[in-house]
Write a protein that holds these residues in place. Structure first.
Motif, mmCIF file in Angstrom:
data_model
loop_
_atom_site.group_PDB
_atom_site.id
_atom_site.type_symbol
_atom_site.label_atom_id
_atom_site.label_comp_id
_atom_site.label_asym_id
_atom_site.label_seq_id
_atom_site.Cartn_x
_atom_site.Cartn_y
_atom_site.Cartn_z
ATOM 1 N N GLY A 172 -10.881 118.246 7.392
ATOM 2 C CA GLY A 172 -11.221 116.917 6.878
ATOM 3 C C GLY A 172 -10.911 115.816 7.867
ATOM 4 N N ASN A 173 -11.149 114.585 7.440
ATOM 5 C CA ASN A 173 -10.922 113.436 8.307
ATOM 6 C C ASN A 173 -9.897 112.462 7.735
ATOM 7 O OD1 ASN A 173 -12.935 114.103 10.305
ATOM 8 N ND2 ASN A 173 -14.458 113.633 8.760
ATOM 9 N N LEU A 174 -9.221 112.837 6.650
ATOM 10 C CA LEU A 174 -8.281 111.933 6.003
ATOM 11 C C LEU A 174 -6.850 112.358 6.318
ATOM 12 C CD1 LEU A 174 -7.978 109.510 4.160
ATOM 13 C CD2 LEU A 174 -8.002 111.052 2.207
ATOM 14 N N ILE A 175 -6.080 111.430 6.870
ATOM 15 C CA ILE A 175 -4.677 111.666 7.193
ATOM 16 C C ILE A 175 -3.849 110.674 6.394
ATOM 17 C CG2 ILE A 175 -2.951 111.710 9.041
ATOM 18 C CD1 ILE A 175 -5.332 112.053 10.997
ATOM 19 N N VAL A 176 -2.829 111.141 5.705
ATOM 20 C CA VAL A 176 -1.991 110.253 4.904
ATOM 21 C C VAL A 176 -0.525 110.469 5.267
ATOM 22 C CG1 VAL A 176 -3.537 110.006 2.929
ATOM 23 C CG2 VAL A 176 -1.976 111.943 3.028
ATOM 24 N N GLY A 177 0.261 109.398 5.171
ATOM 25 C CA GLY A 177 1.684 109.485 5.436
ATOM 26 C C GLY A 177 2.369 108.239 4.916
ATOM 27 N N LYS A 178 3.696 108.230 5.007
ATOM 28 C CA LYS A 178 4.483 107.098 4.530
ATOM 29 C C LYS A 178 4.796 106.161 5.691
ATOM 30 C CE LYS A 178 6.739 108.928 0.414
ATOM 31 N NZ LYS A 178 8.038 109.162 -0.246
ATOM 32 N N LEU A 179 4.255 104.958 5.629
ATOM 33 C CA LEU A 179 4.538 103.942 6.637
ATOM 34 C C LEU A 179 5.802 103.204 6.220
ATOM 35 C CD1 LEU A 179 3.438 102.569 9.217
ATOM 36 C CD2 LEU A 179 2.287 100.930 7.726
ATOM 37 N N VAL A 180 6.849 103.328 7.036
ATOM 38 C CA VAL A 180 8.131 102.728 6.686
ATOM 39 C C VAL A 180 8.115 101.233 6.958
ATOM 40 C CG1 VAL A 180 10.605 102.774 7.121
ATOM 41 C CG2 VAL A 180 9.289 104.909 7.113
ATOM 42 N N SER A 181 7.680 100.854 8.156
ATOM 43 C CA SER A 181 7.596 99.438 8.498
ATOM 44 C C SER A 181 6.746 99.280 9.748
ATOM 45 C CB SER A 181 8.988 98.845 8.751
ATOM 46 O OG SER A 181 9.591 99.489 9.854
ATOM 47 N N GLY A 182 6.151 98.092 9.896
ATOM 48 C CA GLY A 182 5.385 97.813 11.106
ATOM 49 C C GLY A 182 4.183 98.726 11.262
ATOM 50 N N ASN A 183 3.866 99.069 12.497
ATOM 51 C CA ASN A 183 2.726 99.921 12.809
ATOM 52 C C ASN A 183 3.192 101.319 13.192
ATOM 53 O OD1 ASN A 183 0.871 97.827 12.449
ATOM 54 N ND2 ASN A 183 1.180 97.104 14.548
ATOM 55 N N ALA A 184 2.317 102.276 12.963
ATOM 56 C CA ALA A 184 2.567 103.647 13.391
ATOM 57 C C ALA A 184 1.526 104.021 14.433
ATOM 58 C CB ALA A 184 2.499 104.604 12.210
ATOM 59 N N HIS A 185 1.971 104.607 15.525
ATOM 60 C CA HIS A 185 1.079 105.054 16.593
ATOM 61 C C HIS A 185 0.992 106.577 16.526
ATOM 62 C CE1 HIS A 185 1.177 100.984 18.128
ATOM 63 N NE2 HIS A 185 2.503 101.028 18.119
ATOM 64 N N LEU A 186 -0.198 107.078 16.275
ATOM 65 C CA LEU A 186 -0.400 108.501 16.037
ATOM 66 C C LEU A 186 -1.197 109.131 17.173
ATOM 67 C CD1 LEU A 186 -1.570 108.281 12.310
ATOM 68 C CD2 LEU A 186 0.759 108.276 13.197
ATOM 69 N N ASP A 187 -0.822 110.361 17.517
ATOM 70 C CA ASP A 187 -1.562 111.154 18.491
ATOM 71 C C ASP A 187 -2.246 112.283 17.727
ATOM 72 O OD1 ASP A 187 -2.548 112.425 20.727
ATOM 73 O OD2 ASP A 187 -0.688 113.521 21.105
ATOM 74 N N LEU A 188 -3.576 112.198 17.584
ATOM 75 C CA LEU A 188 -4.347 113.221 16.871
ATOM 76 C C LEU A 188 -4.775 114.290 17.870
ATOM 77 C CD1 LEU A 188 -6.613 110.906 14.681
ATOM 78 C CD2 LEU A 188 -4.205 111.520 14.392
ATOM 79 N N GLN A 189 -4.445 115.530 17.568
ATOM 80 C CA GLN A 189 -4.714 116.631 18.485
ATOM 81 C C GLN A 189 -5.781 117.550 17.900
ATOM 82 O OE1 GLN A 189 -1.009 118.544 19.478
ATOM 83 N NE2 GLN A 189 0.033 116.610 19.896
ATOM 84 N N TYR A 190 -6.852 117.751 18.662
ATOM 85 C CA TYR A 190 -7.988 118.558 18.200
ATOM 86 C C TYR A 190 -8.155 119.794 19.076
ATOM 87 C CZ TYR A 190 -9.366 114.462 15.460
ATOM 88 O OH TYR A 190 -9.395 113.427 14.571
ATOM 89 N N GLY A 191 -8.613 120.859 18.461
ATOM 90 C CA GLY A 191 -8.876 122.079 19.218
ATOM 91 C C GLY A 191 -9.245 123.209 18.287
ATOM 92 N N TYR A 192 -9.240 124.420 18.806
ATOM 93 C CA TYR A 192 -9.571 125.611 18.020
ATOM 94 C C TYR A 192 -8.307 126.213 17.434
ATOM 95 C CZ TYR A 192 -14.280 125.481 19.942
ATOM 96 O OH TYR A 192 -15.547 125.103 20.268
ATOM 97 N N THR A 193 -8.437 126.770 16.248
ATOM 98 C CA THR A 193 -7.284 127.338 15.548
ATOM 99 C C THR A 193 -6.621 128.416 16.394
ATOM 100 O OG1 THR A 193 -8.813 128.866 14.452
ATOM 101 C CG2 THR A 193 -8.181 126.898 13.248
#
Length: 315
Positions: A172-193
């Motif tokens: 899927g394309n939906l990512i959810v998480g708990k934002l504690v404060s400010g901004n979150a910088h995420l590194d999305l990693q794609y590849g084969y299983t």
């Protein structure tokens, strides 16, 4: 017998179609009961898997399953992989999550199954879950044994978002998480299983909840996050029973071992001792105030009763 309501003929047909693609290979079959029985090997020549299928049709069914017997599955030879036909339910012992040494595809066709367990077991080994009650036979045949490209992992570039609180589906394309404060910088990693990431994408998230519409959206996202958290906890529902119940009460979702009540008024919530969802802020605050008051009143009653008993004891 725990799988007697599954569509076993459909699962055998999937296996027949998979075997029909093979030539000059050996397929090992092990029956799982309370233990993992000795392996029987069947040569597949020109896609003929009749001997293997006839053996499976002749296997007597019983009711005892211990999924712990799957622990430490070794690496399959060459480019081999595992097929697990199971509902993911242990009727004997408590189940720990097994990660196979080679990619594993978990196949099930029944309504009763521990799908979170099967999905986690398959995806962490580099395979995937094949739900034949939702997938067509043709798509399942194409999927099994093929490495799938998708989202492999999400890493935090700062500490505003705890990694354990992030959920996503590989397909899927939906990512959810708990934002504690400010901004979150995420590194999305794609590849084969089952392989290292091939590409990365960095994104930043962080939106203040300034408007009623945004707060309403946040409530929906929070419940979706809670549903994913519940699925993770449902891998081992016995160990996580209390956490599942609390999660369901906090976010108003149905979890393992709970049922759904439609409660519209504060009085109904008080009667059933169920906290309103946090998105119903006024009712939630009123419930907490009532709960605190009721607790204080009960403490006064308990103290009076203890004093009364102490006085009678002295007399």
């Amino acid at each position: 017998l725990s799988r007697k309501d599954a569509n076993i003929p459909l699962e055998l047909e999937l296996l027949r179609l998979l075997l029909a693609r093979l030539n000059g290979v050996s397929v090992g079959v092990r029956v799982l009961r309370d233990t993992l029985e000795a392996e029987r090997t069947f040569p597949i020549i020109n896609g003929d898997g009749s001997a293997l299928l006839n053996y499976l049709r002749s296997v007597p069914l019983d009711g005892g399953t211990d999924l712990n017997a799957l622990k430490n599955l070794p690496r399959a030879q060459g480019a081999g992989f595992y097929l697990l036909f199971s509902d993911g339910l242990s009727t004997l012992g408590r189940t720990g999550l097994t990660v196979a040494g080679s990619p594993l595809w978990a196949v099930n066709s029944g309504a009763q199954a521990n799908y979170p367990y099967l999905r986690a077991m398959a995806e962490r080994s580099g395979g995937s879950l094949v739900n034949l009650s939702l997938n067509t036979l043709s798509s399942a045949v194409w999927e099994v044994g093929q490495p799938a490209f998708g989202l492999l992992d999400v890493e935090m570039r700062n500490r505003n978002l705890a990694a354990k609180d992030v959920h996503f589906r590989r397909e899927g394309n939906l990512i959810v998480g708990k934002l504690v404060s400010g901004n979150a910088h995420l590194d999305l990693q794609y590849g084969y299983t089952g392989r290292s990431a091939l590409t990365h994408r960095e994104v930043s998230v962080g939106t203040p909840l300034d408007t009623p519409a945004q707060r309403m959206t946040a409530g929906t996202i929070a419940r979706w996050w809670a549903a994913q958290e519940a699925e993770e906890l449902s891998i081992d529902p016995e160990t996580n029973q209390d956490a599942l119940v609390k999660l369901g009460q906090d976010y108003g979702i149905v979890t393992e071992g709970t049922s759904l009540l439609v409660l519209e008024t504060l009085e109904q919530h008080i009667e059933h001792k169920i906290r309103p969802a946090r998105s119903r802020a006024a009712m939630y605050d009123a419930y907490l105030a009532h709960d605190q008051n009721a607790t204080a009143v009960q403490k006064q009653k308990d103290a009076a009763q203890i004093n009364k008993l102490a006085q009678r004891w002295k007399e």
